[in-house]
Motif scaffolding. Structure first.
Motif, short mmCIF file in Angstrom:
data_model
loop_
_atom_site.label_atom_id
_atom_site.label_comp_id
_atom_site.label_asym_id
_atom_site.label_seq_id
_atom_site.Cartn_x
_atom_site.Cartn_y
_atom_site.Cartn_z
N PHE A 1 29.22 58.31 40.24
CA PHE A 1 30.44 58.85 40.82
C PHE A 1 31.64 58.04 40.35
O PHE A 1 32.19 57.24 41.09
N PRO A 2 32.06 58.26 39.09
CA PRO A 2 33.17 57.47 38.56
C PRO A 2 34.49 57.82 39.24
O PRO A 2 34.70 58.95 39.69
N VAL A 3 35.36 56.85 39.33
CA VAL A 3 36.68 57.08 39.90
C VAL A 3 37.49 57.86 38.87
O VAL A 3 37.55 57.49 37.71
N ARG A 4 38.13 58.92 39.32
CA ARG A 4 38.91 59.75 38.42
C ARG A 4 40.30 59.88 39.02
O ARG A 4 40.46 60.34 40.13
N ALA A 5 41.28 59.48 38.27
CA ALA A 5 42.64 59.58 38.78
C ALA A 5 43.59 59.90 37.64
O ALA A 5 43.42 59.43 36.53
N TYR A 6 44.61 60.67 37.95
CA TYR A 6 45.62 61.04 36.97
C TYR A 6 46.64 59.92 36.82
O TYR A 6 46.74 59.02 37.64
N SER A 7 47.41 60.02 35.76
CA SER A 7 48.51 59.09 35.55
C SER A 7 49.76 59.63 36.25
O SER A 7 50.23 60.73 35.93
N PRO A 8 50.31 58.90 37.21
CA PRO A 8 51.53 59.38 37.89
C PRO A 8 52.68 59.61 36.92
O PRO A 8 53.47 60.54 37.11
N ASN A 9 52.78 58.80 35.87
CA ASN A 9 53.84 58.99 34.87
C ASN A 9 53.66 60.31 34.13
O ASN A 9 54.64 61.01 33.85
N ASP A 10 52.41 60.64 33.79
CA ASP A 10 52.14 61.90 33.09
C ASP A 10 52.44 63.09 34.00
O ASP A 10 53.00 64.10 33.55
N LEU A 11 52.10 62.98 35.27
CA LEU A 11 52.37 64.07 36.21
C LEU A 11 53.87 64.29 36.35
O LEU A 11 54.35 65.43 36.32
N ALA A 12 54.63 63.22 36.46
CA ALA A 12 56.09 63.32 36.57
C ALA A 12 56.68 63.94 35.30
O ALA A 12 57.58 64.78 35.37
N ARG A 13 56.14 63.53 34.14
CA ARG A 13 56.62 64.09 32.87
C ARG A 13 56.35 65.58 32.79
O ARG A 13 57.20 66.36 32.35
N LEU A 14 55.16 65.99 33.26
CA LEU A 14 54.82 67.42 33.24
C LEU A 14 55.82 68.22 34.07
O LEU A 14 56.34 69.23 33.61
N PHE A 15 56.11 67.75 35.27
CA PHE A 15 57.02 68.50 36.14
C PHE A 15 58.46 68.46 35.67
O PHE A 15 59.21 69.41 35.87
N SER A 16 58.87 67.40 35.01
CA SER A 16 60.27 67.32 34.57
C SER A 16 60.53 68.01 33.24
O SER A 16 61.62 68.53 33.02
N THR A 17 59.52 68.02 32.35
CA THR A 17 59.75 68.59 31.02
C THR A 17 58.89 69.79 30.67
O THR A 17 59.15 70.47 29.69
N LYS A 18 57.82 70.01 31.46
CA LYS A 18 56.82 71.06 31.18
C LYS A 18 56.17 70.85 29.81
O LYS A 18 55.70 71.78 29.19
#
Length: 89
Positions: free
Chosen positions: A20-37
């Protein structure tokens, strides 16, 4: 006898952590997605993208494994090479 029980217990705990590996997104990547698509090759593993407006977003080669995409608008999105394994849709 107690030593065998302790060894077996430690073995089971170790196997549990390995499967059960820990899986987490990058908060910087998520912010970039929402700001620039535009978030090519981004780490969005297990990100909550539920009901997100991702229309025409560039998600090429992004890791969306385990992401929650339920209700997300992916119309015209570039998902070429994206990892969608285990993503909820």
């Amino acid at each position: 006898m107690k030593l065998n029980f302790v060894a077996a217990t430690m073995f089971m705990i170790t196997i549990g952590y390995l499967t059960f590996p820990v899986r987490a997104y990058s908060p910087n990547d998520l912010a970039r997605l929402f700001s620039t698509k535009s978030c090519a090759s981004c780490d969005l593993r297990s990100a909550n993208l539920r009901n997100a407006n991702l229309r025409n977003a560039n998600l090429s080669n992004a890791d969306l494994s385990g992401a929650d995409l339920r209700g997300a608008d992916l119309t015209g999105a570039n998902l070429e090479g994206a990892n969608l394994e285990g993503a909820l849709r």
